[in-house]
Design a protein around this motif. Structure first.
Motif, short mmCIF file in Angstrom:
data_model
loop_
_atom_site.label_atom_id
_atom_site.label_comp_id
_atom_site.label_asym_id
_atom_site.label_seq_id
_atom_site.Cartn_x
_atom_site.Cartn_y
_atom_site.Cartn_z
N ARG A 1 0.83 -1.21 0.00
CA ARG A 1 0.00 0.00 0.00
C ARG A 1 0.87 1.25 0.00
O ARG A 1 0.63 2.20 -0.76
N LYS A 2 1.89 1.25 0.84
CA LYS A 2 2.77 2.42 0.93
C LYS A 2 3.53 2.64 -0.37
O LYS A 2 3.89 3.78 -0.71
N ALA A 3 3.79 1.55 -1.10
CA ALA A 3 4.55 1.66 -2.35
C ALA A 3 3.65 1.87 -3.56
O ALA A 3 4.13 2.01 -4.69
N GLY A 4 2.34 1.90 -3.34
CA GLY A 4 1.40 2.07 -4.45
C GLY A 4 1.30 0.84 -5.34
O GLY A 4 0.97 0.96 -6.53
N SER A 5 1.55 -0.34 -4.77
CA SER A 5 1.56 -1.58 -5.56
C SER A 5 0.31 -2.42 -5.36
O SER A 5 0.29 -3.59 -5.75
N ILE A 6 -0.71 -1.85 -4.74
CA ILE A 6 -1.95 -2.58 -4.53
C ILE A 6 -3.13 -1.66 -4.82
O ILE A 6 -3.07 -0.45 -4.56
N VAL A 7 -4.16 -2.23 -5.42
CA VAL A 7 -5.37 -1.47 -5.79
C VAL A 7 -6.52 -1.99 -4.94
O VAL A 7 -6.71 -3.21 -4.80
N LEU A 8 -7.30 -1.06 -4.36
CA LEU A 8 -8.35 -1.43 -3.41
C LEU A 8 -9.73 -0.99 -3.89
O LEU A 8 -9.86 0.03 -4.57
N GLY A 9 -10.74 -1.76 -3.50
CA GLY A 9 -12.12 -1.37 -3.78
C GLY A 9 -12.63 -1.91 -5.09
O GLY A 9 -11.89 -2.02 -6.07
N ASN A 10 -13.92 -2.21 -5.14
CA ASN A 10 -14.51 -2.85 -6.31
C ASN A 10 -14.29 -2.06 -7.58
O ASN A 10 -13.85 -2.61 -8.60
N ASP A 11 -14.60 -0.78 -7.56
CA ASP A 11 -14.50 0.02 -8.78
C ASP A 11 -13.06 0.14 -9.26
O ASP A 11 -12.79 0.00 -10.47
N MET A 12 -12.13 0.40 -8.34
CA MET A 12 -10.74 0.55 -8.71
C MET A 12 -10.14 -0.78 -9.17
O MET A 12 -9.36 -0.83 -10.12
N VAL A 13 -10.54 -1.85 -8.51
CA VAL A 13 -10.07 -3.18 -8.92
C VAL A 13 -10.59 -3.51 -10.31
O VAL A 13 -9.85 -4.02 -11.17
N ALA B 1 -4.45 -3.93 7.71
CA ALA B 1 -3.16 -3.91 7.03
C ALA B 1 -3.07 -2.79 6.00
O ALA B 1 -1.98 -2.28 5.72
N LEU B 2 -4.23 -2.39 5.47
CA LEU B 2 -4.24 -1.47 4.34
C LEU B 2 -4.77 -0.08 4.69
O LEU B 2 -5.06 0.72 3.81
N GLY B 3 -4.89 0.20 5.98
CA GLY B 3 -5.27 1.53 6.39
C GLY B 3 -6.73 1.88 6.16
O GLY B 3 -7.08 3.05 6.02
N ARG B 4 -7.59 0.88 6.12
CA ARG B 4 -9.03 1.09 5.95
C ARG B 4 -9.77 0.36 7.07
O ARG B 4 -9.19 -0.47 7.77
N ASP B 5 -11.05 0.68 7.23
CA ASP B 5 -11.85 -0.08 8.19
C ASP B 5 -12.02 -1.51 7.71
O ASP B 5 -11.83 -2.47 8.46
N VAL B 6 -12.41 -1.64 6.44
CA VAL B 6 -12.65 -2.95 5.84
C VAL B 6 -12.20 -2.89 4.38
O VAL B 6 -12.43 -1.89 3.70
N VAL B 7 -11.56 -3.95 3.92
CA VAL B 7 -11.23 -4.10 2.51
C VAL B 7 -11.77 -5.45 2.05
O VAL B 7 -11.46 -6.48 2.64
#
Length: 209
Positions: free
Chosen positions: A104-116, A166-172
């Protein structure tokens, strides 16, 4: 160099004390013995002192215990805790979640239905992550995009809250890990974890991409 270590090509190989096979280090787990004689897993392979290596699977660890291979490997009497397997699993799960935090810190992961969904249209990810407690309908909406790439390795053994922490959200619930060095590190540890627990729940479709 440790006597159990050799180099084969560009990677290190070690001897599994359970099977006697020489295997790539990424297929093994390191163990150390604390001063009190208890055998402890060392998933990061960084703990000081003498270490021994066992294949990264439940069967291999159970074989090492049954054959008393830990005592021979450490060349002394050692003690095996009843919850050793649980400790291994917890350590590997923690490492895998830590990898996600770094990604997440490196910008190497995409989160959320729309973004995924948008990401899957343009590139094949290294891994797809789905919360174990997420809705089946949400997964199905992404299945077709993954199948268009010939399938994407999927992990569903973490809850939405665990991934969120782990990803700085309430829920992923949905995420994809992009190819690169961090994905390679994740792959090594998630494959070790797969030797002990299923990566997706038993009630998910067997053809889940």
């Amino acid at each position: 160099m440790d006597k159990s270590e050799r180099r084969e090509g560009a990677g290190r190989v070690r001897r599994c004390i359970a099977s006697g096979q020489t295997l790539p280090e990424i297929e093994l787990l390191r163990f150390v013995a604390c001063p009190g004689g208890w055998v402890l897993p060392d998933p990061a392979a960084k703990a000081p002192g003498r270490g021994v290596w066992v294949g990264a699977s439940l069967a291999a660890v159970e074989q090492a215990i049954k054959k008393k291979a830990f005592a021979r490997g450490f060349k002394r009497e050692v003690k095996i805790a009843e919850d050793l397997i649980e400790t291994i699993v917890l350590g590997l799960r923690r490492r895998c979640l830590d990898h996600l935090s770094f990604a997440r810190k490196a910008g190497s992961i995409v989160l959320g239905n729309d973004m995924v969904r948008a990401s899957l249209v343009t590139q094949k990810p290294a891994w797809r992550l789905e919360a174990s407690d997420g809705a089946a309908d949400g997964r199905k909406k992404l299945d077709g995009l993954c199948l268009a790439w010939g399938g994407v390795p999927t992990v569903g053994c973490f809850t939405g809250v665990e991934m969120g922490m782990a990803l700085g959200r309430d829920v992923v619930v949905h995420a994809v890990l992009l190819p690169g060095r961090l994905a390679d590190s994740w792959t090594a540890d998630i494959r070790r974890l797969a030797g002990f627990v299923p990566l997706v729940p038993d009630d998910w479709p067997k053809d889940c991409p």
